[in-house]
Design a protein around this motif. Structure first.
Motif, PDB file in Angstrom:
ATOM      1  N   ALA A 173     -18.729  -6.071   1.723  1.00  0.00           N
ATOM      2  CA  ALA A 173     -17.769  -6.385   1.341  1.00  0.00           C
ATOM      3  C   ALA A 173     -17.287  -7.732   2.082  1.00  0.00           C
ATOM      4  N   PRO A 174     -16.219  -8.349   1.420  1.00  0.00           N
ATOM      5  CA  PRO A 174     -15.651  -9.430   2.583  1.00  0.00           C
ATOM      6  C   PRO A 174     -14.519  -9.249   3.210  1.00  0.00           C
ATOM      7  N   THR A 175     -13.530  -7.448   3.135  1.00  0.00           N
ATOM      8  CA  THR A 175     -13.199  -6.900   3.906  1.00  0.00           C
ATOM      9  C   THR A 175     -12.017  -7.722   4.037  1.00  0.00           C
ATOM     10  N   ASN A 209     -19.627  -8.424  -9.809  1.00  0.00           N
ATOM     11  CA  ASN A 209     -18.249  -8.255  -9.236  1.00  0.00           C
ATOM     12  C   ASN A 209     -17.422  -9.302  -8.426  1.00  0.00           C
ATOM     13  N   PRO A 210     -16.234  -9.670  -8.238  1.00  0.00           N
ATOM     14  CA  PRO A 210     -15.666 -11.438  -8.079  1.00  0.00           C
ATOM     15  C   PRO A 210     -15.938 -11.218  -6.722  1.00  0.00           C
ATOM     16  N   CYS A 211     -17.061 -11.040  -5.281  1.00  0.00           N
ATOM     17  CA  CYS A 211     -17.012 -11.305  -4.690  1.00  0.00           C
ATOM     18  C   CYS A 211     -18.632 -11.944  -4.263  1.00  0.00           C
ATOM     19  N   ALA A 259     -13.226  -0.660  -6.435  1.00  0.00           N
ATOM     20  CA  ALA A 259     -13.258  -2.178  -6.140  1.00  0.00           C
ATOM     21  C   ALA A 259     -13.755  -3.491  -7.481  1.00  0.00           C
ATOM     22  N   CYS A 260     -14.880  -2.329  -7.757  1.00  0.00           N
ATOM     23  CA  CYS A 260     -15.791  -3.699  -8.769  1.00  0.00           C
ATOM     24  C   CYS A 260     -15.922  -3.125  -9.798  1.00  0.00           C
ATOM     25  N   THR A 285      -8.192  -7.348   2.985  1.00  0.00           N
ATOM     26  CA  THR A 285      -7.257  -7.088   3.890  1.00  0.00           C
ATOM     27  C   THR A 285      -7.890  -5.487   4.343  1.00  0.00           C
ATOM     28  N   LEU A 337     -10.140 -15.973  -3.620  1.00  0.00           N
ATOM     29  CA  LEU A 337     -10.324 -15.006  -2.594  1.00  0.00           C
ATOM     30  C   LEU A 337     -11.119 -15.485  -1.513  1.00  0.00           C
ATOM     31  N   TYR A 354       0.716  -1.356   0.259  1.00  0.00           N
ATOM     32  CA  TYR A 354      -0.047   0.008  -0.402  1.00  0.00           C
ATOM     33  C   TYR A 354       0.897   1.638   0.065  1.00  0.00           C
ATOM     34  N   ARG A 411      -1.806  -6.777  -6.374  1.00  0.00           N
ATOM     35  CA  ARG A 411      -2.744  -8.064  -6.479  1.00  0.00           C
ATOM     36  C   ARG A 411      -3.420  -8.876  -8.210  1.00  0.00           C
ATOM     37  N   ARG A 412      -3.218 -10.183  -7.685  1.00  0.00           N
ATOM     38  CA  ARG A 412      -4.188 -10.891  -9.061  1.00  0.00           C
ATOM     39  C   ARG A 412      -5.195 -10.605  -9.351  1.00  0.00           C
TER      40      ARG A 412
HETATM   41  N1  UDP Z   1     -11.416  -7.793  -5.123  1.00  0.00           N
HETATM   42  C1  UDP Z   1      -9.939  -7.821  -6.369  1.00  0.00           C
HETATM   43  N2  UDP Z   1      -8.817  -9.162  -6.196  1.00  0.00           N
HETATM   44  C2  UDP Z   1      -8.619  -8.993  -5.397  1.00  0.00           C
HETATM   45  C3  UDP Z   1      -9.572  -7.956  -4.047  1.00  0.00           C
HETATM   46  C4  UDP Z   1     -10.209  -7.415  -3.877  1.00  0.00           C
HETATM   47  O1  UDP Z   1     -10.614  -7.584  -7.410  1.00  0.00           O
HETATM   48  O2  UDP Z   1      -7.268  -9.132  -4.089  1.00  0.00           O
HETATM   49  C5  UDP Z   1     -12.187  -6.712  -4.997  1.00  0.00           C
HETATM   50  C6  UDP Z   1     -13.332  -7.442  -5.918  1.00  0.00           C
HETATM   51  O3  UDP Z   1     -14.347  -7.212  -6.291  1.00  0.00           O
HETATM   52  C7  UDP Z   1     -14.111  -7.844  -4.204  1.00  0.00           C
HETATM   53  C8  UDP Z   1     -14.299  -6.239  -3.841  1.00  0.00           C
HETATM   54  O4  UDP Z   1     -12.347  -5.996  -4.523  1.00  0.00           O
HETATM   55  O5  UDP Z   1     -15.704  -8.083  -4.208  1.00  0.00           O
HETATM   56  C9  UDP Z   1     -14.029  -6.224  -2.104  1.00  0.00           C
HETATM   57  O6  UDP Z   1     -13.172  -7.055  -1.735  1.00  0.00           O
HETATM   58  P1  UDP Z   1     -12.768  -6.945  -0.251  1.00  0.00           P
HETATM   59  O7  UDP Z   1     -13.613  -6.012   0.432  1.00  0.00           O
HETATM   60  O8  UDP Z   1     -11.512  -8.071   0.491  1.00  0.00           O
HETATM   61  O9  UDP Z   1     -11.209  -5.884  -0.261  1.00  0.00           O
HETATM   62  P2  UDP Z   1     -10.281  -4.557   0.644  1.00  0.00           P
HETATM   63  O10 UDP Z   1     -10.527  -3.416   0.044  1.00  0.00           O
HETATM   64  O11 UDP Z   1     -10.398  -5.082   1.799  1.00  0.00           O
HETATM   65  O12 UDP Z   1      -9.038  -4.963   0.031  1.00  0.00           O
END
Ligand code: UDP
Length: 583
Positions: free
Chosen positions: A431-433, A284-286, A103-104, A435, A577, A27, A177-178
């Protein structure tokens, strides 16, 4: 009030070692030699400053300046206190050259070579900038269907998904990130069986999560044990009839085998789509963000674990209200500050102004409240908290509409039909949050604790790493011993440990201790007060059956969920993920 004033003056952030390590690695701004040139506090200043700059776009001169100063301060304090974190791309890119903050994204896949390959290129551009992409392949003609221009045959949706997957391998997201993808196919597409089994082998299409878009008609056919028609999207012709229950079982079998596919209830998502002029076909992916093609969403999450007031023995509702309002303004500002990867995305994102405010640290808060996750009281509490956040977020969006105007696609929206003048088509999403909860040092999203403690290898020694709050409780209640902590770390949970008082055991439950039914019910409780979707993993024990998966899907449907993703313990070594935090 006192505590709040104190917080306003934070000049640095308290971080765990893990949080610091993640920030340093991915970051913080670095120099050519790969060394960080900013400290975490500088990163938060950079983000607060960049996002507050949007204030200057709405108000001129003195007034704009004053708003900038005020919100710079509020945004900064909200992050330094770890009460709120925006999604990773905002933390990484705000105030830097890339400036890609979302993110999405969801991209369309048209039934033509031009369309398919334009989107392939757009996917690469988005991954390079750090975003995740979702696609529906439902409009593609099925495998072996005719291609007029060449008199050849099509290779079908799954083959094109494999191309998107291969391309993802080559593009590392912003070097950080991938790339992550969501691939969706409607349940009535003729290639649905190939699709639901395409990831049965764990080595296939590894950069995609896949989901079946399930329709109400399909669920009805499953209930009635009826037949179901598969339809060629190119010409509307019925290609085949299948027994709905058999197809349902195939979907559940894949999920049982290794967690793929998930399902989304697409008719329900569209019934609640605030902008029906732009139908939704993917996520989006998640799968928490339900977006029409070319839309994007920027997310942010409130760390609920910090909103417990010991004095009141309750949530500090006033503090939460203030944080929600500031967070909504922050996310609306992100839309202004964002550098969009494509003009079509800029148009759609600014047109709808979707924002996704969510929560994390919910399990931590429950523990502080003394409420078990898997209890009626837990569900009622979840609803109470999320209703409050959703209502306050809408209030904030109304206030912003009065100040800055309604979103451009307001006309024709469900908000217009209700006469509700809001700034954003959606306000809440969970969101999964993955990270940001690690950075904030709290439990992820609305998931239960992953473990109370785990064994960590440090300097060649196995050491128990115990949740600090649990250590505090153990000492306070007089049951702390090193031996016990080691025991907890070895099994991850406190289940069956007589040394731990019963009431403590009841509250300190982990995802593995909780039955699938309670997982689903908790997801449904949050969904009631969330504008878009919920990212949640429904954990199943290793010995769960395919029928258990089917039961969980039916329950999710009957309780009003927008989709469901299950994971059976030990069924997969690695996930695209992972939503839970593993040790
Ligand atoms: N996402 C992504 N790549 C990653 C992780 C997350 O593209 O390696 C995107 C994806 O759309 C996911 C969204 O970010 O649904 C939110 O994921 P997360 O809340 O885990 O992200 P953080 O903000 O905690 O990195």
């Amino acid at each position: 009030m006192e505590a709040r004033r104190e917080n306003r003056e934070l000049t640095d952030i308290e971080l765990t070692e893990n949080a610091l390590a993640v920030l340093r690695k991915r970051y913080l701004k670095k120099n050519d030699r790969g060394e960080p040139v900013e400290r975490p506090v500088d990163m938060f200043r950079r983000v607060a400053g960049n996002i507050a700059e949007a204030e200057l776009k709405f108000r001129d001169g003195e007034e704009g300046r004053a708003l900038y100063e005020e919100y710079y301060g509020r945004f900064l304090q909200m992050m330094l206190s770890r009460r709120f974190m925006p999604n990773s791309p905002t933390l990484m890119n705000a105030g830097r050259e890339l400036q890609q903050l979302s993110a999405c994204f969801v991209l369309p896949v048209e039934d033509s070579i031009d369309g398919i390959y334009d989107t392939l290129k757009h996917q690469a551009i988005i991954h390079k900038s750090g975003g995740g992409t979702g696609f529906a392949f439902s409009r593609l003609r099925p495998k072996n269907d005719i291609v007029q221009s060449t008199m050849g045959v099509s290779s079908g949706p799954v083959s094109f998904m494999a191309i998107y997957d291969a391309s993802t391998d080559k593009i590392k997201q912003g070097g950080t990130r991938r790339g992550a993808n969501m691939g969706i196919l409607r349940v009535d597409h003729p290639d649905i069986e190939e699709f639901v089994t395409c990831k049965n082998d764990n080595d296939q299409i590894t950069n995609f999560n896949i989901s079946v878009a399930i329709t109400d008609a399909f669920m009805e056919a499953v209930e009635k044990d009826g037949e179901f028609e598969l339809v060629n999207p190119r010409n509307g012709a019925v290609t085949r009839r299948v027994r709905a229950r058999e197809l349902f079982k195939k979907i559940a079998y894949g999920a049982w085998l290794n967690g793929e596919p998930g399902v989304v209830f697409i008719d329900r998502i569209n019934a609640d789509n605030p902008t029906p002029q732009f139908p939704i076909e993917s996520t989006n992916p998640c799968s928490e963000a339900h977006l029409p093609p070319y839309d994007s969403c920027n997310l942010g999450s409130i760390n609920l674990s910090l909103f417990y007031s010991e004095e009141a023995g309750d949530v500090d509702w006033e503090e939460l209200r203030e944080t929600v309002r500031t967070a909504v303004r922050f996310l609306d500002n992100v839309i202004e500050q964002n550098n969009y990867p494509l003009p079509q995305i800029e148009e759609m994102s600014k047109g709808n102004r979707r924002i996704g405010l969510g929560v994390m640290g919910f399990a931590d808060l429950l523990i502080k409240m003394g409420i078990p996750y898997d209890s009626e009281e837990g569900l009622a509490f979840a609803e109470r908290v999320m209703r409050f956040i959703d209502e306050e977020a809408w209030e904030a969006s109304r206030a912003l509409a009065a100040e800055r105007g309604v979103f451009a696609h307001y006309e024709g929206s469900r908000h217009e039909a209700r006469g509700d003048r809001v700034r954003n088509a959606t306000v809440t999403t969970i969101a999964p949050t993955g990270t940001i909860s690690l950075i904030a040092g709290c439990s992820g999203g609305i998931e239960p604790l992953y473990a109370v403690a785990f064994m960590r290898r440090q300097a060649d020694m196995e050491m128990p790493d115990v949740n600090p709050e649990f250590v505090r409780v153990a000492r306070e209640r007089g049951f702390y011993s090193e031996e016990l902590m080691k025991k907890v770390a070895e099994q991850g949970s406190v289940r069956g440990l007589e040394e731990v008082p019963e009431d403590v055991r009841r509250v300190w439950v982990t995802s593995h201790d909780i039955s699938p039914e309670w997982h689903v019910r908790m997801q449904a409780a949050f969904q009631k007060h969330t504008s878009m979707g919920i990212s949640k993993t429904i954990n199943l024990p290793n010995e769960a059956t395919v029928e258990d998966v089917e039961r969980a899907y039916r329950l999710a449907y009957s309780l009003g969920c927008k989709g469901i993703a299950v994971y059976r313990d030990g069924s997969r070594e690695e996930q695209v993920l992972s939503t839970g935090k593993t040790a």
